[in-house]
Design a protein around this motif. Structure first.
Motif, PDB file in Angstrom:
ATOM      1  N   SER A  62       0.821  -1.223   0.000  1.00 39.54           N
ATOM      2  CA  SER A  62       0.000   0.000   0.000  1.00 39.54           C
ATOM      3  C   SER A  62       0.845   1.259   0.000  1.00 39.54           C
ATOM      4  O   SER A  62       0.305   2.397  -0.046  1.00 39.54           O
ATOM      5  CB  SER A  62      -0.908   0.014   1.238  1.00 39.54           C
ATOM      6  N   ALA A  63       2.168   1.119   0.068  1.00 37.05           N
ATOM      7  CA  ALA A  63       3.018   2.325   0.091  1.00 37.05           C
ATOM      8  C   ALA A  63       2.830   3.174  -1.180  1.00 37.05           C
ATOM      9  O   ALA A  63       2.702   4.416  -1.102  1.00 37.05           O
ATOM     10  CB  ALA A  63       4.487   1.942   0.266  1.00 37.05           C
ATOM     11  N   PRO A  64       2.759   2.565  -2.419  1.00 35.59           N
ATOM     12  CA  PRO A  64       2.553   3.387  -3.618  1.00 35.59           C
ATOM     13  C   PRO A  64       1.202   4.103  -3.587  1.00 35.59           C
ATOM     14  O   PRO A  64       1.086   5.260  -3.987  1.00 35.59           O
ATOM     15  CB  PRO A  64       2.634   2.374  -4.757  1.00 35.59           C
ATOM     16  N   ALA A  65       0.182   3.347  -3.103  1.00 37.89           N
ATOM     17  CA  ALA A  65      -1.148   3.962  -3.065  1.00 37.89           C
ATOM     18  C   ALA A  65      -1.158   5.169  -2.161  1.00 37.89           C
ATOM     19  O   ALA A  65      -1.782   6.201  -2.462  1.00 37.89           O
ATOM     20  CB  ALA A  65      -2.178   2.943  -2.608  1.00 37.89           C
ATOM     21  N   VAL A  66      -0.467   5.069  -1.053  1.00 32.18           N
ATOM     22  CA  VAL A  66      -0.415   6.221  -0.137  1.00 32.18           C
ATOM     23  C   VAL A  66       0.374   7.343  -0.786  1.00 32.18           C
ATOM     24  O   VAL A  66       0.027   8.546  -0.690  1.00 32.18           O
ATOM     25  CB  VAL A  66       0.193   5.807   1.230  1.00 32.18           C
ATOM     26  N   GLY A  67       1.493   6.929  -1.467  1.00 35.14           N
ATOM     27  CA  GLY A  67       2.313   7.957  -2.075  1.00 35.14           C
ATOM     28  C   GLY A  67       1.587   8.681  -3.189  1.00 35.14           C
ATOM     29  O   GLY A  67       1.802   9.894  -3.404  1.00 35.14           O
ATOM     30  N   PHE A  68       0.760   7.969  -3.986  1.00 32.33           N
ATOM     31  CA  PHE A  68       0.032   8.590  -5.104  1.00 32.33           C
ATOM     32  C   PHE A  68      -1.372   9.010  -4.699  1.00 32.33           C
ATOM     33  O   PHE A  68      -2.182   9.346  -5.545  1.00 32.33           O
ATOM     34  CB  PHE A  68      -0.055   7.608  -6.285  1.00 32.33           C
ATOM     35  N   PRO A  71      -6.739   6.126  -2.494  1.00 34.52           N
ATOM     36  CA  PRO A  71      -7.428   5.389  -1.432  1.00 34.52           C
ATOM     37  C   PRO A  71      -8.057   4.089  -1.920  1.00 34.52           C
ATOM     38  O   PRO A  71      -8.129   3.125  -1.197  1.00 34.52           O
ATOM     39  CB  PRO A  71      -8.504   6.359  -0.938  1.00 34.52           C
ATOM     40  N   ALA A  72      -8.502   4.125  -3.218  1.00 31.26           N
ATOM     41  CA  ALA A  72      -9.150   2.909  -3.703  1.00 31.26           C
ATOM     42  C   ALA A  72      -8.171   1.749  -3.744  1.00 31.26           C
ATOM     43  O   ALA A  72      -8.497   0.616  -3.366  1.00 31.26           O
ATOM     44  CB  ALA A  72      -9.725   3.171  -5.115  1.00 31.26           C
ATOM     45  N   ALA A  73      -6.942   2.014  -4.191  1.00 31.03           N
ATOM     46  CA  ALA A  73      -5.954   0.932  -4.207  1.00 31.03           C
ATOM     47  C   ALA A  73      -5.638   0.469  -2.800  1.00 31.03           C
ATOM     48  O   ALA A  73      -5.457  -0.725  -2.523  1.00 31.03           O
ATOM     49  CB  ALA A  73      -4.684   1.432  -4.928  1.00 31.03           C
ATOM     50  N   ALA A  74      -5.597   1.444  -1.873  1.00 30.03           N
ATOM     51  CA  ALA A  74      -5.322   1.068  -0.462  1.00 30.03           C
ATOM     52  C   ALA A  74      -6.436   0.203   0.080  1.00 30.03           C
ATOM     53  O   ALA A  74      -6.197  -0.776   0.802  1.00 30.03           O
ATOM     54  CB  ALA A  74      -5.139   2.336   0.386  1.00 30.03           C
ATOM     55  N   ARG A  75      -7.729   0.550  -0.317  1.00 30.47           N
ATOM     56  CA  ARG A  75      -8.839  -0.270   0.185  1.00 30.47           C
ATOM     57  C   ARG A  75      -8.780  -1.656  -0.440  1.00 30.47           C
ATOM     58  O   ARG A  75      -9.113  -2.647   0.227  1.00 30.47           O
ATOM     59  CB  ARG A  75     -10.162   0.416  -0.149  1.00 30.47           C
ATOM     60  N   ALA A 101      -7.634   4.901   4.374  1.00 27.38           N
ATOM     61  CA  ALA A 101      -8.511   3.822   3.894  1.00 27.38           C
ATOM     62  C   ALA A 101      -8.809   2.909   5.085  1.00 27.38           C
ATOM     63  O   ALA A 101      -8.045   2.830   6.053  1.00 27.38           O
ATOM     64  CB  ALA A 101      -7.837   3.049   2.774  1.00 27.38           C
ATOM     65  N   SER A 102      -9.961   2.191   4.988  1.00 21.42           N
ATOM     66  CA  SER A 102     -10.352   1.309   6.113  1.00 21.42           C
ATOM     67  C   SER A 102     -10.950   0.035   5.569  1.00 21.42           C
ATOM     68  O   SER A 102     -11.343  -0.042   4.405  1.00 21.42           O
ATOM     69  CB  SER A 102     -11.358   2.031   7.004  1.00 21.42           C
ATOM     70  N   TYR A 103     -11.099  -0.944   6.492  1.00 17.22           N
ATOM     71  CA  TYR A 103     -11.598  -2.275   6.123  1.00 17.22           C
ATOM     72  C   TYR A 103     -12.287  -2.864   7.340  1.00 17.22           C
ATOM     73  O   TYR A 103     -11.845  -2.679   8.487  1.00 17.22           O
ATOM     74  CB  TYR A 103     -10.459  -3.191   5.691  1.00 17.22           C
ATOM     75  N   ALA A 104     -13.378  -3.598   7.084  1.00 19.89           N
ATOM     76  CA  ALA A 104     -14.073  -4.345   8.147  1.00 19.89           C
ATOM     77  C   ALA A 104     -14.401  -5.714   7.603  1.00 19.89           C
ATOM     78  O   ALA A 104     -14.744  -5.852   6.434  1.00 19.89           O
ATOM     79  CB  ALA A 104     -15.342  -3.620   8.591  1.00 19.89           C
ATOM     80  N   VAL A 105     -14.287  -6.771   8.482  1.00 18.02           N
ATOM     81  CA  VAL A 105     -14.506  -8.144   8.041  1.00 18.02           C
ATOM     82  C   VAL A 105     -15.945  -8.345   7.638  1.00 18.02           C
ATOM     83  O   VAL A 105     -16.260  -9.174   6.774  1.00 18.02           O
ATOM     84  CB  VAL A 105     -14.111  -9.157   9.136  1.00 18.02           C
TER      85      VAL A 105
END
Length: 636
Positions: A62-68, A71-75, A101-105
């Protein structure tokens, strides 16, 4: 093994099993606690490592997603966590700590993420484990990964505890089985010792023993216990024997104490009675003296007074003689003459002694004797004394005007003489004790005639010296009594010729020396002898008598033993050494009458021995006997 011993909670077996189980349980608990602690530590570390790895993977991808700023890639990267359902939620924070970005099971769940992710590392919050991991790009931290998962530590503890509990229970059961088997070698000997000890306490049977095949220390214990029981048994038997001996001795001692108390009481009664009986004659004697002093020249009054005084003096002499005879018999000093005597002569002498008292009481006396002569071997004087005592007792304990019967029969070589009366009788309990010293059938103060209680005892002992028996019989109080004397009879029936009576006053005249410190007695005897024509010299001590003896040259010397200045024995020896007194007959006159006293007198040179009180008849008999060349007095 009986169930009562197997499950008794306080038995040695139960204690040994409990000890083994307790030890095993303690070891198992320690082991389980250690394993559980180790497992929990490992469980936690595994969770930390696992979540940290997941967070690191998410941070890397997720480092590239944060850098660019995608959020969708991070999710999408966080959505990869669905393969790990134990991770409940995750989030990526931007460089400023802003939620990126966040996630829930579960899409239905809306997890609440903190405003800031917190420090890098892990922490446990409310049953959840939270891992915070940095997102690094080209060596620069560009964000933070935040993961939270359910941390089921309690489930792990419960599961592991169930496993450990089952293992521990199985181990304890196995330990109990093994301990129960192994402890038999220890508890069986101890159980046997306990059973024997309990039986000994319950039954007091020290002969029981423990049967065993144990070895080592337990065998030594059982052997020591058996040896102890043997020693206790030996001592118990010795104690029982000692107790039986002690009980016997106590019984004997108690009997002796009762006998002593009875003898002491009888002694006190005897002394009181003796004082009374001795005082009784003294009053008439004193009255007789007063009559003789006050009557002046009245011969009749003087004669009556003399008669009273003679009778009372004879009573006192009889009392003293009875006491002396009893003393001589008890000390073995009384000897009897054994000669052939005829029954009629003995009865006549007894009647001569007893008849005055019987007549004075107004009794009727009947006598029944065999027609022919009956010869026995014995002492006529002593047998007459026995019969006179029985007759006097019958007269004393029979109310005035009673009946007394003396009868004699011969059968089977035995002479039986009975004295029966219709007097006060004898109570049945007294029949066995009536012949004891100081015992009287009637000991009340109201009795009409008293006595010392020695007559029957003296009679029994005199009869026994003649190899005879005496018995008492009575139907009870108020029914009269019968005393029967049984003696052996000689086969020959010729009676000895009676001796001619000695005529008093035939001897003399003699020169007589009287030495006594009793002034009244010696003066009266001296005056009486002078009236009979004898020449008399009276002295009151030994030195005075010795000083004038050679000049007086007496034919007879009557010497008291208890003299002042010089006793009678020494005086006799000194007089015997004087040539002028070589033919003098010396007579001891004393109150000491035992055999040893007679022996001392004869050893000192005395030829005769008289016991006070001495009558003038005894003195005249000695004078007459020596005139005829015959020794009248008995030398013992």
């Amino acid at each position: 093994m009986p169930s009562r011993l197997r499950y008794r909670p306080h038995s040695v077996r139960a204690k040994l099993v409990a000890m083994a189980l307790a030890t095993t349980f303690a070891a198992l608990v320690t082991m389980a606690a250690s394993m559980l602690a180790y497992d929990l530590m490992a469980f936690q570390q595994n969770w930390v490592d696992d979540l940290t790895t997941q967070a690191d993977i998410i941070a890397t991808v997720s480092a590239p997603a944060v850098g660019f700023n995608d959020p969708a890639a991070a999710r999408q990267n966080l959505a990869l966590l669905r393969v790990r359902p134990q991770i409940e939620a995750g989030a990526i924070y931007g460089p400023g700590g802003r939620l990126f970005a966040s996630y829930a099971v579960s899409p239905a769940d809306t997890p609440v993420f903190p405003a800031q992710p917190g420090l890098v590392g892990y922490r446990i919050e409310g049953g959840h484990m939270v891992v915070v991991h940095p997102v690094v790009e080209n060596g620069e931290r560009v964000g933070t990964v935040y993961l939270t998962a359910r941390y089921r530590l309690l489930d792990r503890v419960g599961t592991y505890s169930l496993i450990l509990g089952g293992v521990m229970l199985g181990s304890l059961l196995l330990a109990a089985l093994v301990a129960g088997r192994l402890q038999l070698a220890i508890t069986r000997p101890l159980r046997d010792v306990t059973d024997v000890a309990r039986s000994v306490m319950e039954r007091r049977d020290f002969s029981l023993r423990v049967r065993h095949g144990a070895s080592g220390e337990l065998g030594t214990l059982v052997d020591a216990f058996n040896n102890m029981l043997a020693e206790v048994e030996r001592r118990a038997r010795a104690l029982q024997d000692a107790n039986r001996t002690l009980e016997h001795e106590m019984t004997v001692r108690q009997g002796a104490e009762r006998a002593l108390l009875l003898a002491d009481r009888r002694k006190d009664e005897f002394l009181a009675t003796l004082a009374h009986e001795l005082r009784n004659p003294l009053a008439p004697l004193r009255t007789g003296l007063d009559i003789m002093r006050l009557s002046g020249g009245d011969p009749a009054a003087g004669e009556r007074a003399r008669g009273v005084m003679e009778r009372q003096l004879k009573q006192m002499v009889r009392l003293v003689d009875d006491l002396l005879d009893v003393s001589r018999i008890n000390t073995g000093k009384l000897a009897i003459r054994r000669e052939e005597i005829e029954l009629h002569a003995v009865v006549s002498n007894a009647l001569e002694i007893a008849r005055p008292f019987i007549d004075a009481q107004g009794h009727t006396l009947t006598v029944g004797l065999p027609a022919g002569p009956v010869v026995i071997l014995g002492d006529a004087t002593r047998l007459a004394q026995v019969l006179s005592n029985l007759l006097n007792n019958a007269a004393r304990y029979t109310p005035r005007g009673g009946r007394i019967a003396l009868t004699a029969t011969v059968a089977d070589g035995r002479l039986r003489i009975s004295v029966a009366d219709n007097g006060i009788g004898i109570a049945p309990p007294m029949l066995g004790a009536i012949f004891e010293m100081f015992v009287q059938a009637d000991a009340s103060l109201e009795r009409l005639n008293a006595g010392l209680g020695v007559g029957l005892s003296l009679a029994r002992k005199l009869v026994e010296l003649h190899e005879g028996t005496i018995e008492a019989a009575s139907d009870g109080t108020g029914q009269g009594s019968t005393f029967t004397v049984a003696l052996p009879v000689l086969a020959r029936t010729a009676a000895p010729a009676p001796a001619a009576p000695l005529a008093l006053g035939q001897a003399g005249p003699f020169r007589i020396l009287l030495v006594d410190d009793n002034v009244d007695f010696v003066t009266a005897i001296g005056a009486l002898l002078r009236t009979l024509g004898h020449t008399v010299q009276v002295c009151h001590d030994g030195a005075q008598a010795l000083a004038g003896a050679a000049a007086f040259a007496p034919d007879f010397a009557f010497l008291d033993i208890g003299l002042p200045l010089m006793n009678g024995y020494d005086l006799a020896r000194a007089l015997r050494a004087l040539p002028a007194l070589s033919r003098t007959v010396m007579v001891a006159v004393t109150g000491w009458g035992q055999q040893k006293d007679r022996d001392l007198a004869f050893a000192a040179g005395f030829e005769e021995h008289l016991v006070k009180p001495v009558s003038v008849e005894q003195i005249l008999a000695i004078l007459a006997g020596h005139r005829e060349g015959v020794a009248v007095a008995d030398r013992g």
